[in-house]
Write a protein that holds these residues in place. Structure first.
Motif, PDB file in Angstrom:
ATOM      1  N   LYS A 187       5.581  13.572  -7.555  1.00  0.00           N
ATOM      2  CA  LYS A 187       5.072  13.960  -6.101  1.00  0.00           C
ATOM      3  C   LYS A 187       5.555  15.368  -6.186  1.00  0.00           C
ATOM      4  O   LYS A 187       6.792  15.621  -6.726  1.00  0.00           O
ATOM      5  N   ASN A 226       8.512   9.698  -6.463  1.00  0.00           N
ATOM      6  CA  ASN A 226       9.278  10.085  -5.488  1.00  0.00           C
ATOM      7  C   ASN A 226      10.569  10.627  -5.846  1.00  0.00           C
ATOM      8  O   ASN A 226      11.234  11.343  -5.384  1.00  0.00           O
ATOM      9  N   SER A 232       0.200  -0.526  -6.388  1.00  0.00           N
ATOM     10  CA  SER A 232      -0.456   0.859  -5.911  1.00  0.00           C
ATOM     11  C   SER A 232       0.924   1.855  -5.378  1.00  0.00           C
ATOM     12  O   SER A 232       1.614   1.513  -4.805  1.00  0.00           O
ATOM     13  N   PHE A 233       0.681   3.014  -6.164  1.00  0.00           N
ATOM     14  CA  PHE A 233       1.747   3.857  -5.573  1.00  0.00           C
ATOM     15  C   PHE A 233       1.610   5.390  -5.949  1.00  0.00           C
ATOM     16  O   PHE A 233       0.213   5.629  -6.419  1.00  0.00           O
ATOM     17  N   ASN A 234       2.023   6.105  -4.939  1.00  0.00           N
ATOM     18  CA  ASN A 234       1.338   7.490  -5.113  1.00  0.00           C
ATOM     19  C   ASN A 234       2.457   8.542  -5.911  1.00  0.00           C
ATOM     20  O   ASN A 234       3.316   9.171  -5.239  1.00  0.00           O
ATOM     21  N   ASN A 235       2.658   8.332  -7.048  1.00  0.00           N
ATOM     22  CA  ASN A 235       3.482   9.150  -7.976  1.00  0.00           C
ATOM     23  C   ASN A 235       4.902   8.825  -7.921  1.00  0.00           C
ATOM     24  O   ASN A 235       5.220   8.405  -6.751  1.00  0.00           O
ATOM     25  N   GLU A 295       0.954  -1.333   0.043  1.00  0.00           N
ATOM     26  CA  GLU A 295       0.047  -0.016   0.012  1.00  0.00           C
ATOM     27  C   GLU A 295       0.706   1.272   0.163  1.00  0.00           C
ATOM     28  O   GLU A 295       0.762   2.280  -0.641  1.00  0.00           O
ATOM     29  N   ASN A 296       1.839   1.302   0.834  1.00  0.00           N
ATOM     30  CA  ASN A 296       2.593   2.680   1.080  1.00  0.00           C
ATOM     31  C   ASN A 296       3.831   2.509   0.395  1.00  0.00           C
ATOM     32  O   ASN A 296       4.617   3.492   0.707  1.00  0.00           O
TER      33      ASN A 296
END
Ligand SMILES: C[S@@+](CC[C@H](N)C(=O)[O-])C[C@H]1O[C@@H](n2cnc3c(N)ncnc32)[C@H](O)[C@@H]1O
Ligand code: SF4
Length: 390
Positions: free
Chosen positions: A97, A66, A61-64, A5-6
């Protein structure tokens, strides 16, 4: 328990060309060839598009992104239009990010004053300069084409252009005097406001000219105890200049650890494009698995195989044991250590070896982190071997 997830995601781009081949270097680097930027752009773009599909296919899943890292070879020789195109495509596909770190390796002999400004305008916000040595005699021994004055001018210009400047130096080689090294390092650190340093003890790598010379008895290597003295003294000096050692050979001012390399040591997700680059993802599908994407090493083979559609030389699914050995080997390189929950099965660590190292105060467990004590980091390879294989 491993989850995805993170996890972070970063991008590594390999540029394989250099002005000349240094006698110690076993990186995938080749003497410059004439290149058609359009062909390179096509191949890099095809790989980025394919990696985007792979991320979706494996529910990563990833948030852009970094971090992005242009490594080599000598990426400061890359035509600017290639860098620009990669950054635009990556931004469109993966998003950046807000505080993304975009690094590029530069060699002082391929540096022109104007290029740093151009790179900064394209979005590069961290530069890593391969100074290698602080005196001309040692630069000559290392087969470098630049002088120490060239290197100083490049560093000075970098410090005036970027807020995040790193320098690579090689030390602890036969014939080098500890006092000379520490004096040079002190003067250098007093003079330039750097954020990061990579200080590597010279290693003799198979396939290099130094290796051939060593085998023929033409090159000596430094005694292990003297190398340990170099390491200890170097650590002290860096501490005195507010650099924290966060990895075996890497030192940074607070907040300036290299984000891409940290993703790699912490076994996060990263995409690797370009000749010889490899990427690794944690697939979230069914049984979570680590996947490795390996690129063709030879630049011409890589280029011709990717120009019409992306093609990796190998895609490997790691077994849990292979994945754990890799996570442990990489994670213990970091001074902060490794979160033990990152392992599928902690029994890869032999309990008698673990107890012995703990009793000898070589290994420590603190707040769920397993770490090697600072003074023993120079012996990391044998510590890991003992932990896994004894
Ligand atoms: C890809 S190279 C650097 C980029 C650039 N081409 C340059 O040479 O300035 C990465 C770094 O690895 C280090 N390195 C390479 N081979 C080494 C060796 N055999 N022993 C110690 N350090 C080495 C050097 O400090 C080098 O700057
Ligand atoms: S050290 Fe740098 S310039 Fe020298 S061959 Fe290796 S990658 Fe190229």
């Amino acid at each position: 328990m491993i989850t995805n997830e993170n996890k972070l995601l970063s991008l590594y781009i390999h540029w394989p060309y250099c002005e000349s081949k240094c006698p110690y270097c076993d990186f995938n680097s080749h003497v410059n060839e004439i290149c058609d930027p359009k062909q390179w752009i096509k191949s890099y773009t095809n790989q980025l598009l394919d990696m985007n599909e792979q991320l979706l296919k494996h529910n990563v899943s990833f948030n852009n992104l970094n971090a992005i890292f242009f490594g080599g070879g000598t990426p400061s020789l890359m035509p600017l239009e290639i860098i620009d195109s990669i950054l635009r495509t990556a931004s469109n596909l993966f998003g950046f990010k807000e505080n993304i770190e975009i690094s590029l390796e530069a060699n002082p002999s391929s540096y022109e004053k104007k290029k740093f400004k151009d790179l900064e305008e394209l979005g590069i916000n961290r530069i890593s300069i391969g100074v290698q040595s602080l005196n001309d005699e040692n630069l000559k021994f290392l087969g470098r084409r630049h002088s120490s004055l060239d290197a100083q001018l490049a560093v000075e210009h970098a410090v005036n252009t970027f807020n995040n400047v790193s320098v690579d130096l090689i030390y602890a080689f036969y014939g080098q005097k500890l006092l000379h090294w520490t004096n040079e390092l002190e003067i250098f650190l007093k003079h330039y406001d750097l954020q990061h340093l990579s200080l590597y003890q010279l290693t003799i790598e198979k396939g290099t000219r130094f290796y051939t010379d060593y085998k023929k008895g033409l090159l000596n290597v430094i005694d292990n105890d003297y190398a340990a003295d170099f390491y200890e003294k170097t650590n002290e000096i860096l501490k005195g200049h507010n650099f924290l050692k966060y990895e075996v050979s890497n030192y940074a001012k607070k907040g300036f650890d290299c984000k891409h390399n940290k993703n790699y040591w912490k076994s996060e997700n990263w995409i690797g494009i370009g000749p010889g680059a490899y990427g690794r993802l944690w697939s979230s599908k069914q049984n979570i698995k680590r996947i490795e994407y390996q690129n063709y090493k030879n630049p011409k083979t890589w280029l011709s195989n990717n120009i019409n559609r992306s093609e990796f030389e190998n895609i490997n699914f790691f077994s849990n044991v292979t994945s754990d050995i890799d996570t442990l080997t990489m994670g213990l390189r970091l001074y902060e250590g490794i979160e033990s929950f990152k392992l599928f099965d902690q029994s890869i660590i032999k309990s008698n070896a673990f107890t012995e190292l703990q009793n000898k105060k070589i290994l420590k467990v603190k707040n769920g982190m397993l770490k090697v004590e600072e003074n023993y980091m120079i012996k990391l390879d044998s510590i890991i071997d003992f932990l896994i294989n004894s």
